[in-house]
Design an enzyme around this catalytic site. Structure first.
Site, PDB file in Angstrom:
ATOM      1  N   LYS A  36      80.448  67.253  65.079  1.00  0.00           N
ATOM      2  CA  LYS A  36      80.396  67.931  66.376  1.00  0.00           C
ATOM      3  C   LYS A  36      81.633  68.823  66.580  1.00  0.00           C
ATOM      4  O   LYS A  36      81.551  69.875  67.213  1.00  0.00           O
ATOM      5  CB  LYS A  36      80.252  66.912  67.507  1.00  0.00           C
ATOM      6  CG  LYS A  36      78.930  66.127  67.456  1.00  0.00           C
ATOM      7  CD  LYS A  36      77.726  67.031  67.493  1.00  0.00           C
ATOM      8  CE  LYS A  36      76.419  66.262  67.615  1.00  0.00           C
ATOM      9  NZ  LYS A  36      75.239  67.158  67.654  1.00  0.00           N
ATOM     10  N   TYR A  57      79.825  61.670  62.710  1.00  0.00           N
ATOM     11  CA  TYR A  57      79.232  62.314  63.901  1.00  0.00           C
ATOM     12  C   TYR A  57      80.293  63.124  64.640  1.00  0.00           C
ATOM     13  O   TYR A  57      80.094  64.305  64.952  1.00  0.00           O
ATOM     14  CB  TYR A  57      78.647  61.233  64.818  1.00  0.00           C
ATOM     15  CG  TYR A  57      77.962  61.774  66.056  1.00  0.00           C
ATOM     16  CD1 TYR A  57      76.603  62.074  66.040  1.00  0.00           C
ATOM     17  CD2 TYR A  57      78.663  61.975  67.244  1.00  0.00           C
ATOM     18  CE1 TYR A  57      75.966  62.571  67.172  1.00  0.00           C
ATOM     19  CE2 TYR A  57      78.038  62.474  68.371  1.00  0.00           C
ATOM     20  CZ  TYR A  57      76.688  62.765  68.335  1.00  0.00           C
ATOM     21  OH  TYR A  57      76.063  63.264  69.456  1.00  0.00           O
TER      22      TYR A  57
END
Ligand SMILES: NC(=O)c1ccc[n+]([C@@H]2O[C@H](COP(=O)([O-])OP(=O)(O)OC[C@H]3O[C@@H](n4cnc5c(N)ncnc54)[C@H](O)[C@@H]3O)[C@@H](O)[C@H]2O)c1
Length: 260
Positions: free
Chosen positions: A163, A159
């Protein structure tokens, strides 16, 4: 919580939102519609996406943002229906429990998160840019996260990496297309008070406390507060905001010691 907006900055504009069925996407669909935009609600979840579109008087398009053909079809449908695509909010993302510390996270979990959070943003930008270039204007907002700019010992490794990728890609696109009237910004929300987060923290108050101690304002964001930032970035009020790392994090990334 923000009150019902009185400004109507997006009258006559068309906005595409991915992941519009829930959370930040849903709050943004409501906000952009309230500001006068035609809203195209895209989601893989047909029931939630349809409900969002109905509520805001917009159009639902079922699309899996990891599928290039479905992404192409989404923007084609939006353009065919409303005649322009002025705002594109690439917001769909996942944060599954099997994405954890690098020591435990397997390659399959890593790849799935990269596909949904990062490859999807590449596909959406690639598909929408030709429309915006023809129009000579547009605002793209890609959802990154505050974890793109700071490290967490409570790791979700894929994650965070995804990002970081969204942030760097948005910056580069914002620079490349700036002279064609297209702005591209990365939205970096802090933790948001979503139903999932509330449930998790109700079960585990220590987990909530560990995070809250780092938030200067002493609470998580409401989805409407993130939506308000998207509305700003989407509008002409942000005409000189481009290639930005747009933090909406209550001061987390600026904090060393927070108030007691
Ligand atoms: N909630 C937070 O605390 C927080 C903080 C920072 C960043 N973000 C980011 O904001 C974005 C939205 O988060 P949220 O909390 O509102 O999430 P959410 O789970 O409430 O909503 C995400 C939506 O995306 C849809 N979606 C998932 N996979 C999809 C796919 N392959 N194709 C199309 N749609 C798909 C889901 O069906 C859902 O409706 C995500 O990118 C997330 O990483 C969230």
């Amino acid at each position: 919580m923000t009150e019902t907006p009185v400004c109507r900055r997006l009258v006559g504009r068309t906005a595409v939102i991915t992941g519009a069925g829930s959370g930040i996407g849903l709050a943004t669909a409501r906000r952009l519609a309230a500001e006068g935009a035609h809203v195209v609600c895209a989601d893989i979840d047909e029931k939630a996406g349809k409900a969002a579109a109905e509520e805001v008087g917009g159009l639902f398009v079922r699309a899996d943002v990891t599928d290039p053909e479905q992404v192409e079809a989404l923007f084609r449908t939006a353009h065919d229906t409303y005649g322009s695509i002025d705002v594109s909010f690439h917001n769909a993302g996942i944060s599954p429990p099997d994405d954890d510390s690098i020591l435990e996270t397997g390659l399959e979990a890593w790849k799935r998160v990269q596909e949904v959070n990062l490859t999807s943003v590449y596909l959406c930008c690639k598909a929408v840019l030709p429309y915006m270039r023809r129009q000579g204007r547009g605002s793209i907002v890609n959802t990154a996260s505050f974890v793109a700019v700071m490290g967490a010992a409570t790791s979700q490794i894929s994650y965070t990496a995804s990002k970081g990728g969204v942030l760097a890609m948005s910056r580069e696109l914002g620079v490349q297309f700036a002279r064609e009237g297209i702005r591209v910004n990365a939205l970096c929300p802090g933790p948001v008070n979503t139903p999932l987060l509330k449930e998790l923290f109700a079960k585990d108050p220590e987990r909530a406390a560990r995070r809250l101690v780092h938030v200067p304002v002493g609470r998580f964001a409401e989805p409407e507060e993130i939506a308000a930032a998207v509305a700003f970035l989407a509008s002409d009020d942000a005409s000189f905001v481009n290639a930005a790392e747009f933090l909406v994090d209550g001061g987390i990334a600026g904090a060393y010691v927070t108030p007691l």
